[in-house]
Each structure stands twice: as structure tokens, then as C-alpha cells.
Write a protein that holds these residues in place. Structure first.
Motif, PDB file in Angstrom:
ATOM      1  N   TRP A   1     -11.996 -10.535  22.525  1.00  0.00           N
ATOM      2  CA  TRP A   1     -11.402 -10.871  23.829  1.00  0.00           C
ATOM      3  C   TRP A   1     -11.620 -12.370  24.040  1.00  0.00           C
ATOM      4  O   TRP A   1     -12.766 -12.848  23.932  1.00  0.00           O
ATOM      5  CB  TRP A   1     -12.118 -10.058  24.903  1.00  0.00           C
ATOM      6  CG  TRP A   1     -11.696 -10.315  26.318  1.00  0.00           C
ATOM      7  CD1 TRP A   1     -10.415 -10.343  26.801  1.00  0.00           C
ATOM      8  CD2 TRP A   1     -12.559 -10.548  27.430  1.00  0.00           C
ATOM      9  NE1 TRP A   1     -10.439 -10.579  28.149  1.00  0.00           N
ATOM     10  CE2 TRP A   1     -11.737 -10.715  28.558  1.00  0.00           C
ATOM     11  CE3 TRP A   1     -13.937 -10.639  27.594  1.00  0.00           C
ATOM     12  CZ2 TRP A   1     -12.249 -10.967  29.829  1.00  0.00           C
ATOM     13  CZ3 TRP A   1     -14.447 -10.881  28.846  1.00  0.00           C
ATOM     14  CH2 TRP A   1     -13.618 -11.043  29.958  1.00  0.00           C
TER      15      TRP A   1
ATOM     16  N   ARG B   1      -0.958  -9.606  20.506  1.00  0.00           N
ATOM     17  CA  ARG B   1      -1.425  -8.370  21.133  1.00  0.00           C
ATOM     18  C   ARG B   1      -0.394  -7.876  22.153  1.00  0.00           C
ATOM     19  O   ARG B   1       0.028  -8.613  23.026  1.00  0.00           O
ATOM     20  CB  ARG B   1      -2.754  -8.649  21.829  1.00  0.00           C
ATOM     21  CG  ARG B   1      -3.413  -7.432  22.408  1.00  0.00           C
ATOM     22  CD  ARG B   1      -4.594  -7.816  23.281  1.00  0.00           C
ATOM     23  NE  ARG B   1      -4.204  -8.179  24.627  1.00  0.00           N
ATOM     24  CZ  ARG B   1      -5.048  -8.345  25.643  1.00  0.00           C
ATOM     25  NH1 ARG B   1      -6.346  -8.192  25.448  1.00  0.00           N
ATOM     26  NH2 ARG B   1      -4.612  -8.659  26.849  1.00  0.00           N
TER      27      ARG B   1
ATOM     28  N   SER C   1     -17.719  -7.195  37.918  1.00  0.00           N
ATOM     29  CA  SER C   1     -16.988  -6.513  36.847  1.00  0.00           C
ATOM     30  C   SER C   1     -17.565  -6.893  35.475  1.00  0.00           C
ATOM     31  O   SER C   1     -18.699  -7.388  35.383  1.00  0.00           O
ATOM     32  CB  SER C   1     -15.494  -6.830  36.965  1.00  0.00           C
ATOM     33  OG  SER C   1     -14.730  -5.741  36.513  1.00  0.00           O
TER      34      SER C   1
ATOM     35  N   PHE D   1      -4.215  -1.542  23.486  1.00  0.00           N
ATOM     36  CA  PHE D   1      -3.357  -2.570  22.906  1.00  0.00           C
ATOM     37  C   PHE D   1      -2.818  -2.204  21.537  1.00  0.00           C
ATOM     38  O   PHE D   1      -3.375  -1.375  20.840  1.00  0.00           O
ATOM     39  CB  PHE D   1      -4.158  -3.879  22.775  1.00  0.00           C
ATOM     40  CG  PHE D   1      -4.784  -4.308  24.073  1.00  0.00           C
ATOM     41  CD1 PHE D   1      -3.997  -4.786  25.105  1.00  0.00           C
ATOM     42  CD2 PHE D   1      -6.151  -4.194  24.271  1.00  0.00           C
ATOM     43  CE1 PHE D   1      -4.574  -5.166  26.309  1.00  0.00           C
ATOM     44  CE2 PHE D   1      -6.736  -4.575  25.471  1.00  0.00           C
ATOM     45  CZ  PHE D   1      -5.937  -5.057  26.490  1.00  0.00           C
TER      46      PHE D   1
HETATM   47  N1  KET Z   1     -14.535  -7.259  28.049  1.00  0.00           N
HETATM   48  C1  KET Z   1     -13.385  -7.005  27.364  1.00  0.00           C
HETATM   49  C2  KET Z   1     -13.478  -6.662  25.927  1.00  0.00           C
HETATM   50  C3  KET Z   1     -12.153  -7.068  28.036  1.00  0.00           C
HETATM   51  O1  KET Z   1     -11.055  -6.807  27.352  1.00  0.00           O
HETATM   52  C4  KET Z   1     -12.108  -7.414  29.403  1.00  0.00           C
HETATM   53  C5  KET Z   1     -10.823  -7.549  30.093  1.00  0.00           C
HETATM   54  C6  KET Z   1     -13.333  -7.641  30.052  1.00  0.00           C
HETATM   55  C7  KET Z   1     -14.530  -7.551  29.355  1.00  0.00           C
HETATM   56  C8  KET Z   1     -13.451  -8.000  31.503  1.00  0.00           C
HETATM   57  O2  KET Z   1     -12.834  -7.189  32.369  1.00  0.00           O
HETATM   58  P1  KET Z   1     -13.241  -7.204  33.937  1.00  0.00           P
HETATM   59  O3  KET Z   1     -11.955  -7.088  34.637  1.00  0.00           O
HETATM   60  O4  KET Z   1     -13.963  -8.466  34.215  1.00  0.00           O
HETATM   61  O5  KET Z   1     -14.113  -6.010  34.093  1.00  0.00           O
HETATM   62  N2  KET Z   1      -9.725  -7.682  29.497  1.00  0.00           N
HETATM   63  C9  KET Z   1      -8.376  -7.767  30.048  1.00  0.00           C
HETATM   64  C10 KET Z   1      -8.220  -8.598  31.279  1.00  0.00           C
HETATM   65  C11 KET Z   1      -8.711 -10.016  31.179  1.00  0.00           C
HETATM   66  O6  KET Z   1      -8.430 -10.716  30.212  1.00  0.00           O
HETATM   67  O7  KET Z   1      -9.421 -10.424  32.117  1.00  0.00           O
HETATM   68  C12 KET Z   1      -7.415  -8.169  28.936  1.00  0.00           C
HETATM   69  O8  KET Z   1      -7.850  -8.395  27.793  1.00  0.00           O
HETATM   70  O9  KET Z   1      -6.197  -8.223  29.197  1.00  0.00           O
END
Ligand code: KET
Length: 469
Positions: A159, A444, A131, A418
Motif C-alpha cells: 500500500w 491496481r 483508523s 483488488f
Molecule cells: N493498510 C492498508 C493495507 C490499506 O490498504 C489501507 C487503505 C489502510 C491501511 C488504511 O485504511 P484506513 O482507512 O486508514 O483504515 N487502503 C485504501 C484507501 C487508502 O489508500 O487510504 C486503498 O488502498 O485504496
């Protein structure tokens, strides 16, 4: 060789010495006595705390995961159909270290464009990643291995996991200005100054679209200026694109920032994720790509990315990759996905753009929720998209009706998943301890967690903790 043998012998004899007193339980348990509990993760820790709370009133607006009005997760129709087609497959073997070639091919088209010359010229080194997080981490490890001592510039805010990722990859971090708390918009001047003042050839992390957590993106014109300045400074742009399709409802349109950099001749890196735009959160499917100077370099870089992956997780998981390649490899399923992205996500994403001074509220051209081509999807998905806009409006109006002395205009104006509410960490702590409302301490709110059932309760609680501020 002799030295290596000596080292191994030495450590082996040390082991024997150390293992002598292990007969007593006490000494066995002392192996980890210096380990302190890790701090809670600012985002996933919120879900843990929410799950542990027995209160019937509890509300989770922490993690960015899409929910329906009953707070239930959503599975897209195209995903259901792909799973039906995959069911019963006899292929359960390992994928190659670089993952599913078909999935990667289709994923590159989404970022670089269907007719990208870079794809045709095989100039992109790309591997399937765990991911978006896995793609960022793999890149950070690649950066430190082949550019040791280099730093990464990260926006403020960002993030939270970006900091952990580059920290664990041993890459020193710098920050750059991004958000203006007073205007609740982009701090374009601060950003440009920081880009200008960074040493030549610095690495920058950019959110390709739907910036998390602020919901504030540069305009197209601003992206062009950023790209030009990067060019002049010879900086490297690494795009984290976790929300492609979430800013406008159209994945191609949301890749505009990337396309501008490509047009200007940058050699960029991209992290792509299907967690949000296909709702495949737990399948952990994404892609890391690095645009190289030529095919030969791309082959070399890919071999090194695989080399990094091999001792970490060997090869990426199969099921999510099969879902994605089944959807994107079939024109009918792909168009179903594109419709679902438009219908499910955009209205609450697309309607608001910040022009530097004020917010313009309009539907983007690509947003076809109301045209005939999406009729068959309109029912439940349409209701969901409308529901979220409704939730933004209801939350804001409820706060205004309660007589809040603060402005809540931004609740209906930010884009993305958000609402960057402006609540302080102390106010968030009060929401959690007194009202069982769970959100990240940066204020957030994941709008997808707001429902008809909890919006009034949420507004009232926010009013209670902010009215004297
Ligand atoms: N980049 C950003 C900017 C992002 O918000 C997330 C996930 C990710 C990458 C990674 O997502 P993945 O599931 O690895 O493809 N954000 C949400 C979940 C988390 O924190 O893991 C969130 O901000 O809630």
C-alpha cells in the motif's frame, strides 16, 4: 533553564526583526515562497482527478471502497441499527487519550481471539487510532522514539501510504521480496531470503490478510515457516490488518497469520481498521496494539502511546467508536455483522487460493452465503457478492472475447478487493487520458468499482491499450 530562556529571548528578538518589514503585502506573501506543490497521492489523488473530470463516461476503479452495482456506497444493516441506537445520546464529551475502552476491548478480541490469554493477562497495550493509517503512524512514531535508528522492512509492492507513514516518522525503510510478477503469486523464496538476511532484531511490516495491492497471501504453512524464521532471527512483526474478513469472509480465519505468530510466542504489534469490514471509511476508527511481556510493561507502553497521541490529535473521534462498540458489544448485532461480512464481501474474496503452482478455486468452509442462517440478508447483499464475482468473470471473458493476446486468468484468481492487473503505468496513463478510466498507476483495479454498466467499456479500453504489447 537559563539556556532555554536565552533561546526563547533570541528567537523572540529574531521574530521582532523579521516582523519589521511586514507592512507591505509583498513581504507577507513571501512566507511560503519556497513551498513547492506536493505530488499527488497515488491513491487518493486518483479520486481527486476522477471528481474533476467532466466526462460522462468516466470510471473510478481507484480507491478501495465498496460500491453497489450503481456505483453507490454501501452502509451495512448492523451499522444502520447501531446508529439508530446511538441517536440522541447526550454524551458528546472527549474520549480518553487512548479512546473508547469498550471499543478497544472488543477490537482486541477480533485480532487476538475471544479467549486470548494475553487479553486476560492484560499484556496488550492498546489505543483507539484514527483508523488503520493512524494506527500505523502511531506505531511508526513509537518505533522511532523508543528504538531510534531502527529500520522497517516493507514488502514490494505494498500500500503506497506505508512508505509515506514511516518516512514522515523518520524511520529508514528497507524492502523485502513479496510478489513474483511472472507467476503472479508469492515470491516465497525471495521473502524468506530477505527475512534471513536482515540484521537480527529487525522490524517487518506484514499484511495480515488480503495483501494490498496484489491479492496474494502466504498459505497457512508458509505463515508458519515465516513465523519460525522470525523467531530464529528475533525480528519484530508489525501486522497491518486493514481487510480482516475480506480474505475468507470470516474475521477469525483471516487473523490466522497473527494467531500463528502468537502461538509461537512473538511479541507483535497490530494495526486494525474498520474502514473496510464495517464500511466505516470516513469515521476513522481503528486500533493500535502492542503485545508486551507483562501487565506492567503494557501499562507503560500504553502511557507512551497516549503521550504520542496527545500533541497530535489529543483524543480520537467518538461517533465511529460508538458504532463499533454498539455492534460488537451486543451479541445479536455482532452476529448480524459477521453474517453481513460473510454475505457481502467473501465470494469474490474466498474462492481462490494460490498453492504455490496453481490456483485452487473453492469456497472456504466458513463461507455460508447459501445456508439458512443468512436467508434474511440474502436479497441485496447476496446480489452484491455475486455481482463482484460476476464482474471478475465478465471482465476476463470480455478481454478474451476481444481477442486479447494476454492471459487474464489472474483477474478471477486473486483475492481481496483488488485486481493487480499487470497494466504498466504508461498503459494506465492512456486509460485515463483517452478513456477517462481512473486507477492507480501500479495497475491496481478496485473490483468494487466495476459495474454492469461499465465493465464492457473497461474491458474494451484495457484491450485497446494492451493489444500491441
Ligand atoms: N493498510 C492498508 C493495507 C490499506 O490498504 C489501507 C487503505 C489502510 C491501511 C488504511 O485504511 P484506513 O482507512 O486508514 O483504515 N487502503 C485504501 C484507501 C487508502 O489508500 O487510504 C486503498 O488502498 O485504496
Amino acid at each position: 533553564m537559563a539556556m532555554m530562556a536565552r533561546t526563547i529571548r533570541n528567537s523572540a528578538s529574531r521574530c521582532t526583526m523579521m516582523s519589521r518589514p511586514i507592512f507591505g503585502l509583498r513581504s507577507m506573501s513571501s512566507w511560503w515562497k519556497n513551498v513547492e506543490p506536493a505530488p499527488k497521492d497515488p491513491i487518493l489523488g486518483v479520486t481527486e482527478a476522477f471528481l474533476a473530470d467532466p466526462s460522462p463516461d468516466k470510471v473510478n476503479v481507484g480507491v478501495g471502497a465498496y460500491r453497489d452495482d450503481n456505483g453507490k456506497p454501501v452502509v451495512l444493516d448492523c451499522v444502520r441499527e447501531a446508529e439508530r441506537r446511538i441517536a440522541g445520546t447526550s454524551f458528546m464529551e472527549y474520549l480518553p487519550m487512548g479512546g473508547s475502552v469498550k471499543m478497544v476491548e472488543e477490537t482486541l478480541k477480533l485480532a487476538y481471539g475471544d479467549n486470548s490469554e494475553f487479553i486476560k493477562d492484560k499484556r496488550i497495550a492498546a489505543v483507539q487510532s484514527l483508523s488503520g493509517t493512524g494506527a500505523c503512524r502511531l506505531f511508526a512514531d513509537f518505533q522511532t522514539r523508543f528504538n531510534p535508528g531502527s529500520q522497517i522492512y516493507i514488502p514490494v509492492p505494498t500500500w503506497s501510504n506505508h512508505h509515506n507513514i514511516w518516512r514522515d516518522a523518520q524511520v529508514p525503510q528497507k524492502t523485502y521480496h513479496y510478489y513474483h510478477p511472472e507467476t503472479k503469486g508469492l515470491d516465497f523464496k525471495g521473502l524468506m531470503d530477505d527475512v534471513k538476511n536482515a540484521p537480527e532484531g529487525s522490524f517487518f511490516l506484514l499484511h495480515a490478510c488480503a495483501h494490498n495491492p496484489t491479492g496474494v497471501d502466504p498459505t497457512e504453512e508458509q505463515w508458519r515457516e515465516i513465523s519460525q524464521l522470525f523467531k530464529a532471527k528475533n525480528h519484530f512483526a508489525f501486522f497491518d490488518m486493514a481487510y480482516q474478513g475480506f480474505a475468507s469472509g470470516d474475521p477469525a480465519r483471516d487473523a490466522k497469520s497473527i494467531r500463528i505468530f502468537l502461538e509461537d510466542g512473538h511479541h507483535i504489534g497490530i494495526s486494525q481498521s474498520y474502514a473496510k469490514n464495517m464500511g466505516l471509511y470516513g469515521q476513522r476508527v481503528g486500533c493500535l496494539s502492542v503485545l508486551c511481556e507483562n501487565e506492567k510493561q503494557a501499562v507503560t507502553v500504553k502511557s507512551q502511546l497516549q503521550q504520542l497521541a496527545r500533541p497530535m490529535y489529543s483524543n480520537p473521534p467518538l461517533h465511529g467508536a460508538q458504532i463499533v462498540s454498539t455492534i460488537l458489544g451486543d451479541p445479536e448485532l455482532k452476529s448480524l455483522w459477521l453474517k453481513e461480512v460473510k454475505v457481502t464481501f467473501p465470494c469474490f474474496m474466498c474462492a481462490h487460493t494460490f498453492d504455490g503452482e496453481s490456483y485452487l478455486i473453492k469456497h472456504v468452509e466458513s463461507h455460508v452465503v447459501f445456508d439458512n442462517s443468512t436467508k434474511e440478508l440474502e436479497s441485496d447483499k447476496q446480489i452484491m457478492a455475486d455481482r463482484i464475482i460476476g464482474m471478475r468473470t465478465t471482465l476476463r471473458e470480455s478481454l478474451e472475447k476481444l481477442g486479447s493476446p494476454l492471459s487474464w486468468e489472474h483477474v478471477t484468481k486473486q483475492i481481496g478487493m483488488f485486481c493487480y492487473s499487470g497494466l504498466t503505468p504508461e498503459q494506465v496513463d492512456r486509460l485515463t487520458s483517452e478513456y477517462h478510466i481512473y486507477m492507480t498507476r501500479n495497475g491496481r483495479i478496485s473490483m468494487a468499482g466495476v459495474t454492469t454498466g461499465n465493465v464492457g467499456y473497461l474491458a474494451n479500453a484495457i484491450h485497446e491499450v494492451t493489444k500491441s504489447s
